[in-house]
Structures are given as structure tokens and as C-alpha cells.
Scaffold this active site. Structure first.
Site, short mmCIF file in Angstrom:
data_model
loop_
_atom_site.label_atom_id
_atom_site.label_comp_id
_atom_site.label_asym_id
_atom_site.label_seq_id
_atom_site.Cartn_x
_atom_site.Cartn_y
_atom_site.Cartn_z
N CYS A 2 55.72 60.73 43.21
CA CYS A 2 56.74 61.59 43.32
C CYS A 2 56.66 62.73 42.92
CB CYS A 2 56.44 61.35 41.46
SG CYS A 2 56.18 60.29 40.55
N ARG A 27 57.74 62.87 50.60
CA ARG A 27 57.21 62.13 49.90
C ARG A 27 57.24 60.43 49.55
NH1 ARG A 27 53.50 66.16 47.44
NH2 ARG A 27 53.48 65.18 45.54
N TRP A 75 58.69 57.53 41.94
CA TRP A 75 58.44 56.96 42.50
C TRP A 75 57.59 55.54 41.40
CZ3 TRP A 75 58.50 54.50 47.96
CH2 TRP A 75 56.91 53.40 47.81
N ASN A 101 53.99 63.79 37.14
CA ASN A 101 53.35 62.52 38.76
C ASN A 101 52.05 62.34 38.45
OD1 ASN A 101 52.65 61.84 41.25
ND2 ASN A 101 52.97 63.82 42.21
N GLY A 102 51.43 61.05 38.28
CA GLY A 102 50.45 60.35 38.05
C GLY A 102 50.41 59.77 37.07
N GLU A 482 45.80 52.06 65.15
CA GLU A 482 46.89 53.49 65.00
C GLU A 482 48.33 52.40 65.59
OE1 GLU A 482 46.98 55.14 62.81
OE2 GLU A 482 48.47 56.71 63.02
N LYS A 486 51.30 51.94 63.05
CA LYS A 486 52.32 52.91 63.61
C LYS A 486 54.00 51.85 63.65
CE LYS A 486 52.02 56.39 62.29
NZ LYS A 486 50.46 57.09 62.23
N GLU A 489 54.57 49.70 60.13
CA GLU A 489 54.72 50.96 58.82
C GLU A 489 56.17 51.15 59.14
OE1 GLU A 489 52.86 54.33 57.98
OE2 GLU A 489 52.28 55.23 60.00
N HIS A 505 37.68 33.91 69.11
CA HIS A 505 37.46 33.48 68.28
C HIS A 505 38.44 33.44 67.09
CE1 HIS A 505 33.47 34.30 69.86
NE2 HIS A 505 33.76 35.64 70.32
N LYS A 605 54.45 59.24 51.65
CA LYS A 605 54.08 60.13 52.35
C LYS A 605 52.23 60.37 51.40
CE LYS A 605 53.11 62.89 56.11
NZ LYS A 605 52.74 62.47 57.44
C1 AGP Z 1 50.16 56.64 58.28
O1 AGP Z 1 51.39 57.34 59.45
C2 AGP Z 1 50.45 56.74 56.74
N1 AGP Z 1 50.55 58.03 56.24
C3 AGP Z 1 48.92 56.89 56.35
O2 AGP Z 1 48.10 55.61 56.89
C4 AGP Z 1 47.75 57.69 55.81
O3 AGP Z 1 47.48 58.20 56.79
C5 AGP Z 1 47.10 58.12 54.56
O4 AGP Z 1 47.92 56.94 53.57
C6 AGP Z 1 46.30 58.37 54.45
O5 AGP Z 1 47.14 59.50 54.13
P1 AGP Z 1 45.76 60.52 53.76
O6 AGP Z 1 45.49 61.19 55.45
O7 AGP Z 1 47.01 62.03 54.14
O8 AGP Z 1 44.81 60.67 53.08
#
Ligand code: AGP
Length: 646
Positions: A2, A27, A75, A101-102, A482, A486, A489, A505, A605
């Protein structure tokens, strides 16, 4: 996650709130709302879906005149995303409006208590409890001010919160409170702001204060007063935001993600160059004697965890210290062996990921020294660490991290060389060579970016695959993790990353004619082994797109269906170059598939944890101790097996 914005000033609040919310869209959210005070009445508008719906509904705020307001992007956690569950939530008598938020963990218990007092709830959310409880407390005979009621509420709720609150009986102030969720205050001329994130405010002010846990702020037009948990006024350190608003805008690119990939050379220069002096790595202000530590624990989530995987290989190889990389979300539950001889390296772009924050606190409580690698200046993780190495990547808006990942890795590479030099586990010559190679990385990334059409071409060839496997060994395995994240996601293609040696395996049974395998073969010492895995999957009909270094192109060309290359560099630095084509590949594949690249479905985010951690109570402020008796009388005192406590 949020987003919150609040405004008190002389300008019309609604357009400022909407503008601020638009900066927080990255976000992640599924509904939005604003509340503006007008002649003693709180007017609320909400809309499900994109912020644009709310902007249209309010005619960009024109239908909500007033100079005091709060706004929110939600959110959904408790209750589906709809107009009723969206924030702001207003109390039954319409006098209190709350954005939050929370998660309020004990909301069911409080909801039941209030329902017994005759309160009718409009939504299913945990947040509405805060608004209704505020109204309830305001009605108690011994409560004189909004602050009194707010402290009482904070004392009673459990969980994590950043709160923005309006009370129509006090139309000159916005109230704010924070515990385990980010909130900051922006200072202007005759106007002041709150926001979850500095990007919402930077158009209006660069003078900010980061709120800490347990603090309450009262914002008026002419000033702001922050109070600590004991309700005592306190002075806070002001921070100046020195990046330009353009850094948080698309600047001609179709997506933030592409813009942020293209910014990587510059971001890397900022992260690297000030830390190299006379050919050696220096970290100004860092007093870290590695002989005080027996081991390193790297703790992070998601892409930051993948940086940690690369870090494990490099730190162990260069410093000869044992390194464990642990998912932050697992850390608290794996009985970690941590003590005062442990160096914990916490990696986080946002500095607000609650699992990472919880792990930091756990490691700290066990005696570890906390060194964090963080992008967002002044974030919670940065403030709770013993030492912070900022990545200086600038604001990262796209949900999929790119430049933050690269700069985290650059800082970790610098740290590995720094510690290895300190421990004499590498020669001076090797340290110099690695340092020079790190300094050369920004230009090499520029070189990769200049040939992005080739990557776009391969994306156009492979975008319609349903399932993709990334394989590699050693650093290429960490890189594959990674690359795979990418791709999945942002393009929603099912994708897995495997250490190539694991194929036989089990996983190789999934390879069939046409399966796309992205074979990572940048790590020279294991190139031949990587080749044998390529041969294995080709024999089963896979299409293979390979990533290798320029001087190995020839060795691969006849064996695979496509080749991407990166420039030569020192071995530990290969993943930093290798990730760039993989980021671009994911981007162009998602573009071909018409995905919402900057805001992929179901993702935010910054990721708050579902479960609260740490102490669960706001401490009772001294000035309103009378509330002890009152809480008891009105049945709000919590009873436990051990007796009654607050
Ligand atoms: C990856 O593209 C994501 N945004 C996600 O995996 C991110 O790296 C993860 O949520 C950790 O976030 P942070 O680095 O802000 O702690």
C-alpha cells in the site's frame, strides 16, 4: 504494498494527493482512494483498479475541494479489492478518516469489542477497526484531544502500521503514526506532507524526515511536531533528497524497466567509482575488522537473495571465510547459528522488506554485526544496521529489479575485494586487477546495451514458449536463478533454474523437442562441462539459447540455436555482465507477450510480511496513564492467563 500520501497546506489537496499516489503506483495496488476535509466534513472518493479510475471519478481532484487530505493505494490483504474495502476508511459518525499500510493483527478481537458497543462496520478490513476505535476513544470522557485518542488506539492495536489520520473536529492537522511500515514527513513552505515513499513528495519538497517506530507526528500548515512513544516532543534529523524528479519518470522510455536497465552504467558508476581510490577499494566510514568474525551470513529475499548467491561464491573464494546465504523468510525458522563472531550482510533494494527486516533483528539479537547493502536512503533496514553500504542506484520504479540488482552485486564485489585484501587472502596484484576490472564494468555494460537489438531478435523467436529452463554451473547457476526470476515475474512464462549437474538427477525428463533451454556458459573453468550439458539437452530436442563470453562464441556456434555474448572480465564479475542480456531478454519477451511489464500481476515492489514480528505493543505514553483505568473500565484492557497487561 500500500501507499500513503497526506497533505496540509494552502493548495488544493486532492490533485497533490493524486499526483503523489501516481508516484507510488509502482509499489503495487488494486484500488485507490482519497479523503479531503471541506468545511468540517470529510469527503471520500474511492475506485477499484487503476488510479486513473479515481482520477477520472474526481475530475483530477476538482470535485474534492479542500486543503487538507489523505490518499491511499491499497494492496488487498483483508477483504477483496472493491470500493468498500478501499481506504480511506471513515468511522461511523464520519468524523475520522484513516489510511493504513500494514496489518492490524488483533483486528478481529477489536472489531468484536466495538460491535458489542454498537459499532456497525462497513468493510471487512483490519484498517476500519482503527477508524472506529479512534471514534470510540474520542467519545470517552477523559480524552481531550485527537492525540490522546490516537495514543490510546496505538496502545491497543497490535501489528504493523503506517497511519495517516484526519479528524473533522481538528480540520487543521494531519496525524501520522508509524510502526514497522515506512512513513516519512515532507516539509514545505506553509504546507507539509506525509508519504510512504519519497518519490511521492519529491515534486513538492526535498526536505524530509523519516519517522521511526513508535513515533506520532502532527502536521499543520505552519509546522510539524513529532512525538516519541512516550508522547514527548522530539527533534528529528532532516534529510535532503538530492535526486531529480526526472529520475522517477520514464524519460521517453516505454517502460520504467527498460529505462532502469539503460541507467545501469550510470548507476554502476555511482556505486563503484567513489569507492575506488588510487586503485584500491575504500569504504569511507566503514570500520570493519574481518578478523573479528568467523563467518558471514548473507540474508535477503528474491533478486537480492540471488545477489547473495553470487556473493557466496565470490566471498568464499576471495576471503576464505565460510559464507552462508539464507532466504530472509526462512532465517527465523532455521535455528541460525549466529553469534557475536558473525557478520550478517543484509541485502535489500527497498530497505523495507519485512522478512528481511525481521531477519536483521533476529541476527542482531543473536549478537551479529549487521552490514546492509541498501538502495533506499534512510529506509528501515539502513537505519537499523550497524553499517550501511548504499548502492546509489537512484529510484527504482519497475517492480522487476534491474539496476538495483547490478549495483548490489557491484558493492558486494567491492566488499569481497576489500575484505580479501584486509585478510591477505589475495595478493596485492590480484586485488589491483579485480579492482580495475570492477571499475571497467560500467563501460562494459554500456557495450552490452548497445547491442540490445540482437537480444530483442531472440526474444521475438522464443516469446511464445510455455516453459523455459536456465542451466549453468557455479556463478552461472546463481546467474540463472536471476534470469529465470526476471523472465517469470514479468512475462508469466513458467521458468526454472537448475545447476546443470542436477539435470540428470530428475529435470532432464522434462526436456522434449522444442523445450527452450537457456544455457549459461560464461564461467570459463567450467565451460567444457557446460558444453556437455548443452549436448545432453540438444540430444533430446531442446532449442538452446546460450550466453557466453565473446572469445567462446566460436566454440559454441555450431552446437546451439542462438548465442548471446558478454565482454571478457575477471571471473567473479561475470554475473554482473551476464545479467544484463537476461534482463533485456525477459523485458523483450514480456513486451512481445503484451504484459504489464512495470506492474506485473500479483506483485508489489516492496513486500511486507504477512506476520508481524518483534514487540507487539506500543508503549503506554506517560501523559495519558489515566487510560489504564479507563481502558479497564471500558473493557479494552487485554486479559491473559498471567493477568492483565497493556
Ligand atoms: C525482483 O525483481 C523482485 N522485485 C523481488 O524479488 C525483490 O528482489 C525482493 O522482493 C526483495 O526486495 P528488496 O530487495 O527490496 O528487499
Amino acid at each position: 504494498m500500500c501507499g500513503i500520501v497526506g497533505y496540509v497546506g494552502t493548495q488544493q489537496a486532492a490533485p497533490i494527493l493524486l499526483e503523489g499516489l501516481s508516484r507510488l503506483e509502482y509499489r503495487g495496488y488494486d484500488s485507490a482512494g482519497v479523503c479531503v476535509e471541506q468545511n468540517g466534513v470529510l469527503k471520500v472518493e474511492k475506485a477499484k483498479g487503476r488510479l486513473q479510475n479515481l482520477i477520472a471519478k474526481t475530475e483530477n481532484g476538482a470535485l474534492l475541494p479542500g486543503t487538507l487530505g489523505i490518499g491511499h493505494t491499497r494492496w488487498a490483504t483483508h477483504g477483496e479489492p472493491n470500493d468498500t474495502n478501499s481506504h480511506p476508511h471513515v468511522s461511523q459518525n464520519g468524523k475520522i478518516a484513516v489510511v493504513h499500510n500494514g496489518i492490524i493483527e488483533n483486528y478481529l478481537e477489536l472489531r468484536e469489542f466495538l460491535q458489542q458497543k454498537g459499532v456497525q462496520f462497513a468493510s471487512q478490513t483490519d484498517t476500519e477497526v482503527v477508524a472506529q476505535l479512534m471514534e470510540y476513544c474520542m467519545g470517552l470522557p477523559e480524552v481531550e484531544t485527537v492525540s490522546d485518542a490516537l495514543y490510546m488506539v496505538l496502545h491497543r492495536i497490535e501489528g504493523a502500521y503506517a497511519l495517516g489520520i484526519l479528524c473533522s473536529d481538528d480540520p487543521d492537522h494531519v496525524y501520522a503514526a508509524r510502526k514497522d511500515a515506512p512513513l516519512l514527513i515532507g516539509f514545505g513552505e506553509g504546507e507539509n506532507f506525509i508519504a510512504s515513499d519519497v518519490t511521492a513528495l519529491v515534486k513538492y519538497t526535498r526536505d524530509v524526515v523519516y519517522m521511526d517506530d513508535g513515533e506520532v507526528a502532527v502536521l499543520g500548515r505552519d509546522g510539524v511536531q513529532v512525538y516519541n512513544a512516550m508522547e514527548l516532543p522530539i527533534e528529528k534529523e532532516h534529510h535532503h533528497i538530492d535526486w531529480e524528479i526526472s529520475a522517477a519518470e520514464k524519460g521517453g522510455y516505454e517502460h520504467f524497466m527498460l529505462k532502469e536497465i539503460m541507467e545501469e552504467p550510470e548507476a554502476l558508476r555511482r556505486a563503484i567509482l567513489p569507492r575506488i581510490k588510487d586503485g584500491a577499494v575504500v569504504f569511507d566510514g566503514l570500520m570493519l575488522d574481518s578478523s573479528c568474525y568467523d563467518c558471514i551470513k548473507i540474508i535477503a529475499c528474491g533478486s537480492s537473495y540471488h545477489v547473495g548467491m553470487v556473493g557466496k561464491y565470490n566471498l568464499e573464494k576471495l576471503t576464505r571465510m565460510p559464507v552462508e546465504v539464507i532466504l530472509a523468510s526462512e532465517f527465523r525458522y532455521c535455528s541460525p547459528i549466529v553469534n557475536e563472531r558473525t557478520l550478517a550482510i543484509i541485502i535489500s533494494q527497498s530497505g523495507e522488506t519485512l522478512d528481511t527486516m525481521a531477519a536483521l533483528r533476529e541476527a542482531k539479537s543473536l549478537g551479529a554485526r549487521i552490514l546492509s547493502i541498501v538502495n533506499v536512503v534512510g529506509s528501515s533496514i539502513a537505519r537499523e544496521s550497524d553499517d550501511v553500504l548504499y548502492t546509489w542506484a537512484g529510484p527504482e520504479i519497475a517492480v522487476a529489479t534491474t539496476k538495483a540488482y547490478s549495483t548490489q552485486m557491484a558493492v558486494l564485489d567491492l566488499l569481497a575485494v576489500y575484505l580479501a585484501a584486509q585478510r591477505n587472502t589475495i595478493s596485492a596484484e590480484e586485488a589491483n586487477r579485480l579492482t580495475a576490472a570492477i571499475a571497467a564494468l560500467p563501460a562494459q555494460v554500456e557495450q552490452i546495451l548497445s547491442s540490445r537489438e540482437q537480444i530483442q531478435y531472440y526474444a521475438s523467436q522464443y516469446f511464445n514458449h510455455d516453459s523455459v529452463f536456465f542451466i549453468g554451473r557455479n556463478l552461472d547457476y546463481a546467474l540463472g536463478m536471476e534470469g529465470s526470476l526476471k523472465l517469470k515475474e514479468i512475462s508469466y512464462i513458467h521458468s526454472e533454474a537448475y545447476a546443470s549437474g542436477e539435470l540428470k538427477h530428475g529435470t532432464i525428463s522434462l526436456i522434449e523437442p522444442g523445450t527452450l533451454v537457456i544455457a549459461l556458459g560464461t564461467y570459463g573453468p567450467l565451460f567444457d562441462k557446460a558444453m556437455s550439458n548443452v549436448i545432453e539437452v540438444k540430444a533430446r530436442g531442446a532449442s538452446v539459447l546460450a550466453l557466453t563470453t565473446e572469445n567462446r562464441r566460436e566454440a559454441l556456434s555450431s552446437r546451439v540455436d542462438g548465442i548471446l555474448t558478454i565482454p571478457e572480465t575477471e571471473l567473479p564479475l561475470l554475473p554482473l555482465l551476464g545479467v544484463v542480456p537476461l534482463q533485456l531478454f525477459a523485458y523483450y519477451v514480456a513486451l512481445q507477450r503484451g504484459c504489464d511489464i512495470d506492474k506485473p500481476r500479483n506483485l508489489a515492489k516492496s513486500v511486507p510480511a504477512g506476520v508481524f514480528y518483534g514487540s507487539t505493543r506500543f508503549r503506554l505514553p506517560g501523559r495519558i496513564r489515566f487510560s489504564l483505568r479507563m481502558l479497564s473500565e471500558c473493557g479494552m484492557m487485554k486479559k491473559t492467563e498471567k493477568g492483565v497487561f497493556l
